[in-house]
Design a protein around this motif. Structure first.
Motif, PDB file in Angstrom:
ATOM      1  N   PRO A 223       0.845  -1.200   0.000  1.00 34.93           N
ATOM      2  CA  PRO A 223       0.000   0.000   0.000  1.00 34.93           C
ATOM      3  C   PRO A 223       0.881   1.251   0.000  1.00 34.93           C
ATOM      4  CG  PRO A 223      -0.536  -1.468   1.837  1.00 34.93           C
ATOM      5  CD  PRO A 223       0.768  -1.913   1.280  1.00 34.93           C
TER       6      PRO A 223
ATOM      7  N   GLY B  46       0.598   5.718   0.171  1.00 31.79           N
ATOM      8  CA  GLY B  46      -0.194   6.953   0.201  1.00 31.79           C
ATOM      9  C   GLY B  46       0.612   8.049  -0.483  1.00 31.79           C
TER      10      GLY B  46
ATOM     11  N   THR C 235       5.932   9.257   1.730  1.00 34.50           N
ATOM     12  CA  THR C 235       6.870  10.101   2.493  1.00 34.50           C
ATOM     13  C   THR C 235       7.454   9.338   3.685  1.00 34.50           C
ATOM     14  OG1 THR C 235       5.184  10.990   3.991  1.00 34.50           O
ATOM     15  CG2 THR C 235       5.554  12.191   1.915  1.00 34.50           C
TER      16      THR C 235
HETATM   17  P1  FAD Z   1       3.418   6.353   2.822  1.00 29.71           P
HETATM   18  O1  FAD Z   1       4.814   6.809   2.994  1.00 29.71           O
HETATM   19  O2  FAD Z   1       2.868   6.218   1.464  1.00 29.71           O
HETATM   20  O3  FAD Z   1       3.241   4.949   3.610  1.00 29.71           O
HETATM   21  C1  FAD Z   1       3.626   4.858   4.964  1.00 29.71           C
HETATM   22  C2  FAD Z   1       3.289   3.446   5.463  1.00 29.71           C
HETATM   23  O4  FAD Z   1       1.869   3.266   5.508  1.00 29.71           O
HETATM   24  C3  FAD Z   1       3.799   2.340   4.557  1.00 29.71           C
HETATM   25  O5  FAD Z   1       4.087   1.195   5.327  1.00 29.71           O
HETATM   26  C4  FAD Z   1       2.602   2.056   3.645  1.00 29.71           C
HETATM   27  O6  FAD Z   1       2.621   0.741   3.154  1.00 29.71           O
HETATM   28  C5  FAD Z   1       1.448   2.276   4.588  1.00 29.71           C
HETATM   29  N1  FAD Z   1       0.237   2.814   3.964  1.00 29.71           N
HETATM   30  C6  FAD Z   1       0.111   3.981   3.287  1.00 29.71           C
HETATM   31  N2  FAD Z   1      -1.176   4.205   2.964  1.00 29.71           N
HETATM   32  C7  FAD Z   1      -1.881   3.140   3.466  1.00 29.71           C
HETATM   33  C8  FAD Z   1      -3.262   2.756   3.466  1.00 29.71           C
HETATM   34  N3  FAD Z   1      -4.201   3.538   2.931  1.00 29.71           N
HETATM   35  N4  FAD Z   1      -3.616   1.593   4.066  1.00 29.71           N
HETATM   36  C9  FAD Z   1      -2.680   0.812   4.658  1.00 29.71           C
HETATM   37  N5  FAD Z   1      -1.353   1.099   4.683  1.00 29.71           N
HETATM   38  C10 FAD Z   1      -0.975   2.259   4.103  1.00 29.71           C
HETATM   39  N6  FAD Z   1       6.228  11.349  10.504  1.00 29.71           N
HETATM   40  C11 FAD Z   1       5.814  11.662  11.768  1.00 29.71           C
HETATM   41  O7  FAD Z   1       5.177  10.829  12.419  1.00 29.71           O
HETATM   42  N7  FAD Z   1       6.079  12.884  12.342  1.00 29.71           N
HETATM   43  C12 FAD Z   1       6.745  13.867  11.679  1.00 29.71           C
HETATM   44  O8  FAD Z   1       6.999  14.936  12.227  1.00 29.71           O
HETATM   45  C13 FAD Z   1       7.145  13.593  10.338  1.00 29.71           C
HETATM   46  N8  FAD Z   1       7.763  14.563   9.620  1.00 29.71           N
HETATM   47  C14 FAD Z   1       8.161  14.287   8.331  1.00 29.71           C
HETATM   48  C15 FAD Z   1       8.799  15.278   7.583  1.00 29.71           C
HETATM   49  C16 FAD Z   1       9.190  15.032   6.278  1.00 29.71           C
HETATM   50  C17 FAD Z   1       9.839  16.120   5.473  1.00 29.71           C
HETATM   51  C18 FAD Z   1       8.975  13.748   5.713  1.00 29.71           C
HETATM   52  C19 FAD Z   1       9.398  13.450   4.303  1.00 29.71           C
HETATM   53  C20 FAD Z   1       8.351  12.751   6.447  1.00 29.71           C
HETATM   54  C21 FAD Z   1       7.944  13.002   7.754  1.00 29.71           C
HETATM   55  N9  FAD Z   1       7.296  12.016   8.517  1.00 29.71           N
HETATM   56  C22 FAD Z   1       6.887  12.301   9.807  1.00 29.71           C
HETATM   57  C23 FAD Z   1       7.105  10.656   7.984  1.00 29.71           C
HETATM   58  C24 FAD Z   1       5.842  10.459   7.113  1.00 29.71           C
HETATM   59  O9  FAD Z   1       5.470  11.695   6.532  1.00 29.71           O
HETATM   60  C25 FAD Z   1       4.681   9.948   7.926  1.00 29.71           C
HETATM   61  O10 FAD Z   1       4.958   8.649   8.392  1.00 29.71           O
HETATM   62  C26 FAD Z   1       3.358   9.936   7.128  1.00 29.71           C
HETATM   63  O11 FAD Z   1       2.321   9.568   8.019  1.00 29.71           O
HETATM   64  C27 FAD Z   1       3.375   8.961   5.951  1.00 29.71           C
HETATM   65  O12 FAD Z   1       2.208   9.233   5.165  1.00 29.71           O
HETATM   66  P2  FAD Z   1       2.209   8.834   3.627  1.00 29.71           P
HETATM   67  O13 FAD Z   1       0.819   9.013   3.098  1.00 29.71           O
HETATM   68  O14 FAD Z   1       3.315   9.489   2.910  1.00 29.71           O
HETATM   69  O15 FAD Z   1       2.469   7.256   3.715  1.00 29.71           O
END
Ligand code: FAD
Ligand code: MLT
Ligand code: ZN
Length: 480
Positions: free
Chosen positions: A77, A79, A82
């Motif tokens: 999966p 999203g 990031t």
């Molecule tokens: P993705 O990166 O696409 O996926 C993350 C995980 O969730 C993966 O294991 C994926 O398989 C799974 N996944 C995604 N969507 C689904 C779905 N619909 N159903 C089931 N599984 C799914 N994180 C923090 O907690 N705090 C912070 O302060 C923080 N700051 C950040 C700053 C920057 C600049 C960056 C690049 C990242 C940061 N992060 C932070 C990390 C990240 O942004 C978070 O973990 C965020 O919640 C990931 O969301 P995403 O949609 O990008 O998920």
């Protein structure tokens, strides 16, 4: 909604079936189209995929999952991609299907009386913040990736961010979840109930599961009163010990108006200023460390600012704070936040970092920093800790940069030794090796070290129950 009867083989038959389900334009099989989905934000991981599939509805997700289950094809999966732990990147086998939730980006409903918002999993976090704001409410999850991370990823990674101190992590902001199981069945848990005591908390199984138990396709989130007043300041402190004592003073003066308390060492501030052109530290001299403090309230802005000023005055009298700048307007406050939120990008530009996302009991955070600094310097003289993060949550990003006399390759070769030192200092204090970024593939091998055998046994039993064929996000979170 039942899952469609799908009987397919693997390979091109599966691809054809997926095209029937989501439309050919939403099944990416060419390298160019797939490229943005196959690498992680940090540039640490790169994988291959049989296809990238972009369903537009929960039923389409269910049909895709049923087809992949029938073909015994793994599903990753994704999203906003990031993840800081490689959680959304497929392995190099090329067998997996990356299932992107990007097209599931509708805000389904907003209830101003119940103060809830129901969204598709693929909605970008910033869009939910905006929708809440437009309706006169506030959705508090806030992190540097909010412009591209999605609600589904926030849930699957149980995201934290800079407002946890007051509002909690994603798990605490969520009332309901809709999920598609690995076999294609749809669980509709989209309840907006503040209280529901009817059995095990199935919702909480999916929150933090990192895509290993099923696909989150929707959520019901809590909304909060929109703050009408904010007071923001940067305080210069000596170290984490004085920052921790400053936290106590701010709490006495400001109570739960305290919304953010973000710590950065002087080295980290200098590194950000070196790497990011349009940010400036708000002091004439680089301090040994700094704390970004934000209060918010539904109160008069002047009164709130005065409250913050009194608190900082007390801290100065107690010699906890050497200097402090209170933002005089939103532009100045935004500049302070820009400095803080630029750290991730600055680190990437600075070079290879051995990153850690630890948490310990808040009272132990200063001891942890002092002990870890000593231990890593003894192990590798000249090492450069770049430490920042959510000190009020007991969560710091304890990142290590190479000694200037060492090249990246030599430095990265020290990763296992250095990470062991940092995590030993963490576990010794009953802390966590992943406070908010999740385990992903980055930390999966450490789970056997940092989790009790019984905990791993229970997690494996849940995984076996929901994903007996091990098709969900293989190689992530749970060690083989
Ligand atoms: P993705 O990166 O696409 O996926 C993350 C995980 O969730 C993966 O294991 C994926 O398989 C799974 N996944 C995604 N969507 C689904 C779905 N619909 N159903 C089931 N599984 C799914 N994180 C923090 O907690 N705090 C912070 O302060 C923080 N700051 C950040 C700053 C920057 C600049 C960056 C690049 C990242 C940061 N992060 C932070 C990390 C990240 O942004 C978070 O973990 C965020 O919640 C990931 O969301 P995403 O949609 O990008 O998920
Ligand atoms: C942050 O707090 O800025 C994020 O967790 C990202 C990071 O650790 O780089
Ligand atoms: Zn963080």
């Amino acid at each position: 909604m039942d899952k469609r009867d799908v009987t397919v083989g693997t390979g091109s038959e599966l691809i054809d079936t997926l095209k029937d389900i989501v439309g050919a334009a939403n099944v990416l099989t060419e390298p160019v189209g797939q490229a943005p989905f196959l690498g992680d934000w940090l540039g640490k991981y790169r994988g291959e995929a049989a296809a990238v599939v972009r369903p537009g509805t929960t039923q389409e997700v269910a049909d895709v999952m049923a087809a992949c289950a029938a073909a015994r094809v793994p599903v990753v999966p994704q999203g906003g991609n990031t993840s800081m732990s490689g959680g959304a990147t497929p392995d190099a086998s090329g067998r997996a299907v990356v299932l992107s939730l990007q097209r599931m980006n509708r805000i389904r409903a907003l209830d101003p009386i119940g103060q809830t918002i129901a969204v598709d999993a693929g909605v970008v976090l910033a869009k939910v913040q905006e929708a809440a704001e437009e309706a006169g409410f506030f959705f508090p999850l806030s992190l540097g990736a909010e412009g591209s991370c999605t609600i589904g990823g926030n849930l699957a990674a149980n995201a934290g961010g800079v407002a946890v101190l007051r509002y909690g992590v994603m798990r605490e902001l969520t009332l309901g979840v809709e999920a598609v199981l690995p076999d294609g069945r749809i669980w509709n848990g989209m309840k907006a109930l503040r209280k529901d005591n009817t059995g095990y908390a199935l919702r909480d199984l999916f929150i933090g599961s990192e895509g290993t138990l099923g696909i989150i396709t929707g959520a019901v989130l809590k909304l909060f009163p929109r703050p009408t007043a904010r007071a923001t300041a940067f305080a210069a402190v000596v170290d984490a010990t004085s920052a921790l004592r400053l936290l106590g003073v701010i709490r006495v003066h400001c109570g739960d108006r305290l919304t953010a308390f973000e710590f950065l060492t002087g080295e980290t501030l200098a590194m950000i200023q070196r790497q990011i052109a349009d940010v400036r530290i708000p002091f004439a001299q680089l301090p040994p460390a700094g704390v970004l403090i934000e209060l918010s309230d539904i109160d008069d802005e002047m009164a709130l600012s005065k409250r913050l000023e009194r608190a900082l005055g007390t801290a100065m009298e107690e010699a906890l704070v050497a200097d402090a700048v209170i933002a005089q307007d939103r532009a100045q406050a935004n500049a302070m936040w820009r400095l803080r939120e630029s750290v991730s990008q600055a680190l990437v530009r600075e070079g290879k970092a051995i990153k850690h996302d630890i948490s310990v009991p808040v009272a132990e955070i200063a001891d942890f920093v002092a002990a870890a600094d000593l231990a890593v310097a003894a192990a590798l003289p000249g090492i450069r800790p770049m430490v920042f993060g959510h000190l009020g949550d007991g969560n710091l990003h304890y990142n290590l940069m190479r000694p200037l006399a060492m090249n990246d390759a030599e430095f990265v070769a020290q990763s296992a030794v250095l990470t062991r030192i940092v995590h030993d200092e963490t576990c010794r204090r009953h802390g966590s090796i992943s406070a908010e970024h999740g385990i992903g593939q980055l930390r999966v091998d450490e789970m056997t070290v940092c989790k009790a055998p019984l905990e791993l046994e229970l997690m494996r039993a849940l995984k076996q129950l929901l994903d007996p064929d091990g098709l969900m996000n293989p190689g992530k979170l749970l060690p083989a």
